[in-house]
Write a protein that holds these residues in place. Structure first.
Motif, PDB file in Angstrom:
ATOM      1  N   GLU A 116      41.729  26.244  36.488  1.00  0.00           N
ATOM      2  CA  GLU A 116      40.353  24.833  36.918  1.00  0.00           C
ATOM      3  C   GLU A 116      39.276  25.724  37.529  1.00  0.00           C
ATOM      4  OE1 GLU A 116      41.696  21.310  37.574  1.00  0.00           O
ATOM      5  OE2 GLU A 116      42.598  21.138  35.871  1.00  0.00           O
ATOM      6  N   GLY A 117      39.241  27.395  37.635  1.00  0.00           N
ATOM      7  CA  GLY A 117      38.140  27.676  38.702  1.00  0.00           C
ATOM      8  C   GLY A 117      38.577  27.862  39.692  1.00  0.00           C
ATOM      9  N   ALA A 118      39.191  27.522  40.381  1.00  0.00           N
ATOM     10  CA  ALA A 118      39.735  27.923  42.022  1.00  0.00           C
ATOM     11  C   ALA A 118      38.837  28.732  42.701  1.00  0.00           C
ATOM     12  CB  ALA A 118      40.629  26.968  42.369  1.00  0.00           C
ATOM     13  N   PRO A 119      38.230  28.801  43.177  1.00  0.00           N
ATOM     14  CA  PRO A 119      37.639  30.048  43.882  1.00  0.00           C
ATOM     15  C   PRO A 119      38.677  30.853  44.469  1.00  0.00           C
ATOM     16  CG  PRO A 119      36.239  28.380  44.957  1.00  0.00           C
ATOM     17  CD  PRO A 119      37.898  27.656  44.577  1.00  0.00           C
ATOM     18  N   LYS A 120      39.605  30.823  44.817  1.00  0.00           N
ATOM     19  CA  LYS A 120      41.248  31.733  45.544  1.00  0.00           C
ATOM     20  C   LYS A 120      41.145  32.707  44.107  1.00  0.00           C
ATOM     21  CE  LYS A 120      45.645  31.682  46.809  1.00  0.00           C
ATOM     22  NZ  LYS A 120      46.624  31.515  47.072  1.00  0.00           N
ATOM     23  N   TYR A 121      40.612  31.986  42.616  1.00  0.00           N
ATOM     24  CA  TYR A 121      41.608  32.253  41.481  1.00  0.00           C
ATOM     25  C   TYR A 121      40.402  33.205  40.944  1.00  0.00           C
ATOM     26  CZ  TYR A 121      45.313  29.850  41.892  1.00  0.00           C
ATOM     27  OH  TYR A 121      47.118  29.451  43.222  1.00  0.00           O
ATOM     28  N   THR A 122      39.354  32.532  41.493  1.00  0.00           N
ATOM     29  CA  THR A 122      37.719  32.808  40.484  1.00  0.00           C
ATOM     30  C   THR A 122      38.018  34.615  41.146  1.00  0.00           C
ATOM     31  OG1 THR A 122      36.824  31.658  40.189  1.00  0.00           O
ATOM     32  CG2 THR A 122      35.121  33.073  39.625  1.00  0.00           C
ATOM     33  N   LEU A 123      37.336  35.230  42.562  1.00  0.00           N
ATOM     34  CA  LEU A 123      37.645  35.810  43.868  1.00  0.00           C
ATOM     35  C   LEU A 123      38.791  37.118  43.485  1.00  0.00           C
ATOM     36  CD1 LEU A 123      37.409  34.184  46.885  1.00  0.00           C
ATOM     37  CD2 LEU A 123      35.013  35.673  46.034  1.00  0.00           C
ATOM     38  N   ARG A 124      39.646  36.371  43.038  1.00  0.00           N
ATOM     39  CA  ARG A 124      40.875  37.779  42.764  1.00  0.00           C
ATOM     40  C   ARG A 124      40.566  38.095  41.096  1.00  0.00           C
ATOM     41  NH1 ARG A 124      42.630  41.553  42.735  1.00  0.00           N
ATOM     42  NH2 ARG A 124      43.954  42.194  43.920  1.00  0.00           N
ATOM     43  N   LEU A 125      40.195  37.466  40.541  1.00  0.00           N
ATOM     44  CA  LEU A 125      39.752  38.017  38.713  1.00  0.00           C
ATOM     45  C   LEU A 125      38.490  38.918  38.887  1.00  0.00           C
ATOM     46  CD1 LEU A 125      40.313  38.046  35.901  1.00  0.00           C
ATOM     47  CD2 LEU A 125      39.052  35.787  35.981  1.00  0.00           C
ATOM     48  N   GLY A 126      37.957  38.371  40.063  1.00  0.00           N
ATOM     49  CA  GLY A 126      36.535  39.227  39.739  1.00  0.00           C
ATOM     50  C   GLY A 126      36.727  40.594  40.532  1.00  0.00           C
ATOM     51  N   LEU A 127      37.719  41.172  41.137  1.00  0.00           N
ATOM     52  CA  LEU A 127      37.987  42.106  41.850  1.00  0.00           C
ATOM     53  C   LEU A 127      38.927  43.160  40.684  1.00  0.00           C
ATOM     54  CD1 LEU A 127      39.204  40.420  45.416  1.00  0.00           C
ATOM     55  CD2 LEU A 127      37.216  42.252  45.021  1.00  0.00           C
ATOM     56  N   ALA A 128      39.429  42.381  39.451  1.00  0.00           N
ATOM     57  CA  ALA A 128      40.261  42.553  39.318  1.00  0.00           C
ATOM     58  C   ALA A 128      39.165  43.558  37.535  1.00  0.00           C
ATOM     59  CB  ALA A 128      41.063  42.042  38.856  1.00  0.00           C
ATOM     60  N   TYR A 129      38.097  43.051  37.202  1.00  0.00           N
ATOM     61  CA  TYR A 129      37.562  43.621  36.528  1.00  0.00           C
ATOM     62  C   TYR A 129      37.039  44.149  36.846  1.00  0.00           C
ATOM     63  CZ  TYR A 129      37.551  38.655  33.363  1.00  0.00           C
ATOM     64  OH  TYR A 129      38.221  38.103  32.379  1.00  0.00           O
ATOM     65  N   ALA A 130      36.063  44.524  38.090  1.00  0.00           N
ATOM     66  CA  ALA A 130      35.500  45.469  38.948  1.00  0.00           C
ATOM     67  C   ALA A 130      36.327  46.652  38.561  1.00  0.00           C
ATOM     68  CB  ALA A 130      34.679  44.848  40.139  1.00  0.00           C
ATOM     69  N   VAL A 131      37.577  46.455  39.148  1.00  0.00           N
ATOM     70  CA  VAL A 131      38.190  47.360  39.219  1.00  0.00           C
ATOM     71  C   VAL A 131      38.438  48.251  37.580  1.00  0.00           C
ATOM     72  CG1 VAL A 131      41.182  48.314  39.979  1.00  0.00           C
ATOM     73  CG2 VAL A 131      39.666  47.434  41.055  1.00  0.00           C
ATOM     74  N   ALA A 132      38.938  47.359  37.258  1.00  0.00           N
ATOM     75  CA  ALA A 132      38.628  47.702  35.383  1.00  0.00           C
ATOM     76  C   ALA A 132      37.803  48.561  34.889  1.00  0.00           C
ATOM     77  CB  ALA A 132      39.478  46.579  34.857  1.00  0.00           C
ATOM     78  N   GLY A 133      36.333  48.255  35.548  1.00  0.00           N
ATOM     79  CA  GLY A 133      35.141  48.704  35.546  1.00  0.00           C
ATOM     80  C   GLY A 133      34.490  47.842  34.122  1.00  0.00           C
ATOM     81  N   ARG A 134      35.133  46.751  33.997  1.00  0.00           N
ATOM     82  CA  ARG A 134      34.020  45.330  33.021  1.00  0.00           C
ATOM     83  C   ARG A 134      33.413  45.146  34.603  1.00  0.00           C
ATOM     84  NH1 ARG A 134      38.823  42.227  30.325  1.00  0.00           N
ATOM     85  NH2 ARG A 134      37.410  40.528  30.251  1.00  0.00           N
TER      86      ARG A 134
END
Length: 592
Positions: free
Chosen positions: A542-560
């Motif tokens: 439900e958008g907990a910052p811990k998971y949001t931050l990690r997803l954002g980093l994964a998107y950045a690494v993937a170029g998204r």
């Protein structure tokens, strides 16, 4: 079993319901000798010598076939299969012997080293499957006086001794005791709420949890109690008791029902032997709601008598000391406990309200203090307030509870975790040390201790403790995911992958498990799988910052980058209402 192999002298071992004597090469289950072939025995001894550690296939080959150069894969697989058949184990999910893909095997249960009784004695004849449960073996129990002497002997044993070296495994060293003084594993199933309105779920669940806690304190050397998380998944499940007991690794199951009518409550309880399916004991308690605590104590005493595990001196007083003389305070406490176990923001708020109400009625109520301390701890974990403030409140409340009842393990576990999170390493080490040397340490406390050991650089010791927690709570997604996460931190990606897959097979909607799956997939270089797992964790969390931050980093690494910026905005919005560590926010910002 062949008599030509030389069995070396050394300590005997006890794990679960089994005893092994390396000197004679004999394996006993609940005191009855059972057949085991030579190669499976040598395999078992190799694992017993290093509990919690991976013993490689090469090491096992050298142990089982010394000096022989053969293709040992099929032979070793056959030996492992025969060992599992002897122990009543399976490969997935394992109870005793865990396969570590492409590496070897590991014994995942606690092991006790037992002094050898060298007096001559007659042994029972070797048999196939042993008789049924405890109730069918009453005629073989020793006199109660002898059993009481064994209990006193066990109770006088020194606490668990810790060796600071990473390779050392904490072990309890006890003297040899009669075979009938065996270890029993008890599962307390969720009590059924039979009330017409169905509004007493808090009372039935609370009674279940309190019984688990108090029974776990009795005599863990002989009575293991399956933890709450594993049994609660059977709430409302209508299945054969023997099937449930087998799944939980229990020898006995305690089940009951509760019917509240006005200010009175009727509690029916029965104890069942899993092997035979027969009833060992049953009783009905008809009390006022205000006497729920005394009913709990009566049930604990009755179960202890039925399992021939007499209460230790002072134990009834300890149970009463943890409670309250106020029926209103106890009722509020159970309501708070029920809300706390929901694990939601709303549940934490309601739990705080109910625990505060209990303490207003009885300011010295130790379980109420511990409950409120656990709420504060969770508020810090979920960043519902500034973590340092939340952890400091948890520490203060836990210390107040311990000042009144030094034996309250729940309060000691909270205090130890709070010290650790506040950066007080010495206080945390002292508190965890006292906790680990106590009787009946709960599985969640072992999880926190494992993370503390990892932070201290003692990851091998951490893996041993988390394996112990897994034995106590085999179906818990929390324990299982923490175990996989620690394996990941130790660089054991294959083990972590197998462990997290097992958790997700049982609990696909647990966000932390998806998060750890993402970490493992990312480390393996599987970006697609990692992104899918992090997206799932973000959705379920439900958008907990811990998971949001990690997803954002994964998107950045993937170029998204657009998706990464969207996650950044979500985190910034969350920071307005929740605590988000500044360094985490900066890390995501710098990745764009």
């Amino acid at each position: 079993m062949s008599g030509t192999h030389h069995h070396t002298a050394g300590p005997s071992y006890r794990f679960g319901v089994f005893d092994v004597d390396p000197r004679t090469g004999e394996l006993r289950k609940r005191g009855v000798r059972i057949r085991i072939q030579e190669k499976p025995l040598q395999l078992l001894l190799a694992l017993l010598e290093r509990p919690g550690e991976v013993v490689t296939r090469e090491e096992l080959c050298a142990r089982l076939w010394p000096g022989v150069h053969v293709e040992f894969d099929e032979s070793l697989n056959a030996a492992v299969k025969r060992l599992r058949q002897t122990l009543g184990d399976v490969a997935d999910p394992p109870r005793f012997v865990e396969t570590v893909p492409r590496r070897g095997y590991r014994l995942i249960v606690p092991v006790e080293r037992i002094g050898i009784d060298r007096r001559d004695h007659h042994e029972p004849a070797e048999v196939g499957p042993p008789p049924g449960g405890l109730s069918r073996r009453r005629e073989r129990l020793p006199a109660l006086a002898a059993l009481a002497a064994a209990v006193v002997l066990l109770a006088g044993v020194a606490a668990v001794v810790f060796d600071r070296r990473p390779e050392a495994v904490p072990s309890a060293v006890v003297e040899h005791t009669p075979a009938d003084a065996r270890r029993v594993t008890l599962a307390v199933l969720p009590f059924d709420d039979l009330g017409s309105s169905g509004d007493r779920a808090y009372l039935s669940d609370g009674l279940t949890e309190e019984l688990i806690t108090q029974l776990g304190r009795l005599l863990p050397e002989r009575l293991a109690v399956v933890a709450r998380t594993s049994v609660m998944r059977y709430r409302g499940v209508r299945r054969d008791i023997r099937e449930i007991g087998t799944e939980l690794g229990a020898t006995h199951v305690l089940e009951g029902s509760l019917r509240a009518d006005g200010r009175r409550v009727r509690i029916a309880v029965r104890l069942v032997d899993v092997a035979s399916g027969t009833q060992v004991w049953s009783d009905v308690f008809d009390r006022g709601l205000g006497d729920a605590l005394h009913t709990q104590i009566d049930v604990v005493r009755a179960v202890a008598r039925s399992l021939a595990a007499d209460l230790l001196p002072g134990e009834p007083e300890a149970l009463a000391r943890a409670g309250s003389t106020s029926g209103e305070a106890y009722d509020a406490y159970l309501r708070g406990l029920y809300a706390l176990r929901q694990g939601t923001v709303t549940g934490f708020a309601l739990a705080r309200q109910e625990f505060a109400r209990a303490l207003a009625d009885d300011p010295d109520y130790t379980m109420g203090l511990a409950g409120l301390a656990e709420v504060a701890l969770n508020e810090g974990h979920y960043r519902l307030r500034r973590p340092a403030d939340a952890y400091d409140e948890a520490r203060t409340l836990a210390e107040r509870a311990l000042a009144r009842d030094p034996d309250l393990l729940r309060a000691r576990a909270i205090a130890a975790e709070a010290y650790h999170l506040l950066g007080d390493r010495d206080a945390a080490a002292h508190a965890f040390g006292k906790l680990r040397a106590s009787r009946g340490v709960p599985s969640d406390a072992l999880v926190q201790y494992a993370w503390f050991l990892h932070a201290e650089g003692r990851t091998d010791d951490a893996l041993v403790e988390i394996a112990r927690a897994h034995v106590l709570d085999p179906l818990s997604p929390v324990v299982g995911t923490a175990r996989a996460h620690l394996s990941f931190e130790a660089g054991r990606l294959d083990e972590a992958g197998v462990q997290i897959a097992a958790v997700l097979a049982r609990d696909p909607d647990y966000p932390y498990a998806s998060y750890v799956l993402g970490l493992v997939s990312e480390a393996r270089g599987d970006t697609t799988a990692a992104l899918a797992a992090f997206e799932r964790a973000h959705e379920l969390g439900e958008g907990a910052p811990k998971y949001t931050l990690r997803l954002g980093l994964a998107y950045a690494v993937a170029g998204r980058l657009e998706d990464a910026r969207r996650m950044l905005e979500e985190v910034r919005a969350a920071a307005a209402r929740e605590h988000v560590p500044a360094e985490d926010l900066r890390r995501l910002e710098s990745s764009l």
